[in-house]
Design a protein around this motif. Structure first.
Motif, PDB file in Angstrom:
ATOM      1  N   CYS A  43       0.828  -1.205   0.000  1.00  0.00           N
ATOM      2  CA  CYS A  43       0.000   0.000   0.000  1.00  0.00           C
ATOM      3  C   CYS A  43       0.864   1.257   0.000  1.00  0.00           C
ATOM      4  O   CYS A  43       2.096   1.202   0.049  1.00  0.00           O
ATOM      5  N   PHE A  44       0.221   2.388   0.035  1.00  0.00           N
ATOM      6  CA  PHE A  44       0.881   3.696  -0.022  1.00  0.00           C
ATOM      7  C   PHE A  44       1.801   3.926   1.173  1.00  0.00           C
ATOM      8  O   PHE A  44       2.888   4.492   1.036  1.00  0.00           O
ATOM      9  N   CYS A  45       1.408   3.474   2.371  1.00  0.00           N
ATOM     10  CA  CYS A  45       2.204   3.748   3.582  1.00  0.00           C
ATOM     11  C   CYS A  45       3.149   2.612   3.939  1.00  0.00           C
ATOM     12  O   CYS A  45       4.049   2.802   4.758  1.00  0.00           O
ATOM     13  N   GLY A  46       2.942   1.426   3.378  1.00  0.00           N
ATOM     14  CA  GLY A  46       3.814   0.304   3.674  1.00  0.00           C
ATOM     15  C   GLY A  46       3.321  -0.612   4.793  1.00  0.00           C
ATOM     16  O   GLY A  46       3.949  -1.627   5.077  1.00  0.00           O
ATOM     17  N   ALA A  47       2.213  -0.280   5.441  1.00  0.00           N
ATOM     18  CA  ALA A  47       1.686  -1.127   6.513  1.00  0.00           C
ATOM     19  C   ALA A  47       1.239  -2.488   5.979  1.00  0.00           C
ATOM     20  O   ALA A  47       1.341  -3.500   6.666  1.00  0.00           O
ATOM     21  N   CYS A  51      -5.847  -0.345   2.349  1.00  0.00           N
ATOM     22  CA  CYS A  51      -5.179  -0.259   3.644  1.00  0.00           C
ATOM     23  C   CYS A  51      -5.942   0.718   4.532  1.00  0.00           C
ATOM     24  O   CYS A  51      -6.153   1.869   4.140  1.00  0.00           O
ATOM     25  N   CYS A  82      -3.666   4.005   5.539  1.00  0.00           N
ATOM     26  CA  CYS A  82      -3.381   5.102   4.593  1.00  0.00           C
ATOM     27  C   CYS A  82      -4.468   5.291   3.544  1.00  0.00           C
ATOM     28  O   CYS A  82      -4.467   6.296   2.834  1.00  0.00           O
TER      29      CYS A  82
HETATM   30 ZN   LIG Z   1      -1.123   1.789   4.009  1.00  0.00          ZN
END
Ligand SMILES: [Zn+2]
Ligand SMILES: [Zn+2]
Length: 143
Positions: free
Chosen positions: A10-14, A76, A79
């Motif tokens: 995802c965009f934030c890496g979570a 996600c 994010c």
């Molecule tokens: Zn994310």
């Protein structure tokens, strides 16, 4: 690339995920649903056997929404970044090309071109809706 694995997330890496092997199809979708959900004019898709897609990190952060039983959209919850969409009726999972940046994306077709808001003159076939093997009309439109 038979058993090669590619990572993404995802965009934030979570949330991280992998895809393994080769997709069953790749292209661009111009449908209204993709446009409204993605907030972009066109959705670059890669379709996989569901077993080829694994969430490897942050599975508890994956949100799901389905307006119809045809599409379970995943993102996600930290994010808001989009991840993939499960299409149970078609037996495939659409992993957005943008979330698997290392995967060698090679689009072969444009689908739902009758709904387009962004004409793309790339020489690839433009399906009015979907190919026949995916339950569509198989009708081609001009670019
Ligand atoms: Zn994310
Ligand atoms: Zn679409």
């Amino acid at each position: 690339m038979k058993n090669q694995t590619y990572g993404g997330g995802c965009f934030c890496g979570a949330v991280e995920l992998t895809v393994t092997g080769a997709p069953v199809g790749m292209g661009y979708c111009h449908c209204e649903s993709c446009r409204r959900w993605s907030a972009g004019p066109v959705n670059a898709f890669t379709l996989w056997n569901p077993d080829a897609v694994k969430v490897t990190r942050g599975a508890d952060r994956v949100g799901t929404y389905h307006k119809t039983p045809n599409s379970y959209r995943k993102w996600c919850t930290a994010c808001g970044g989009h991840l993939f969409t499960e299409h149970p009726g078609m037996g495939v999972t659409d992993v957005y090309a943008a979330v698997i940046p290392d995967f060698p994306y090679e689009p072969g077709v444009h689908v739902h071109y009758q709904e387009t808001r962004l004409h793309i003159e790339d020489g690839l076939p433009k399906m009015r809706d979907l190919p026949k093997e995916m339950g569509g009309s198989g009708v081609l439109l001009p670019e």
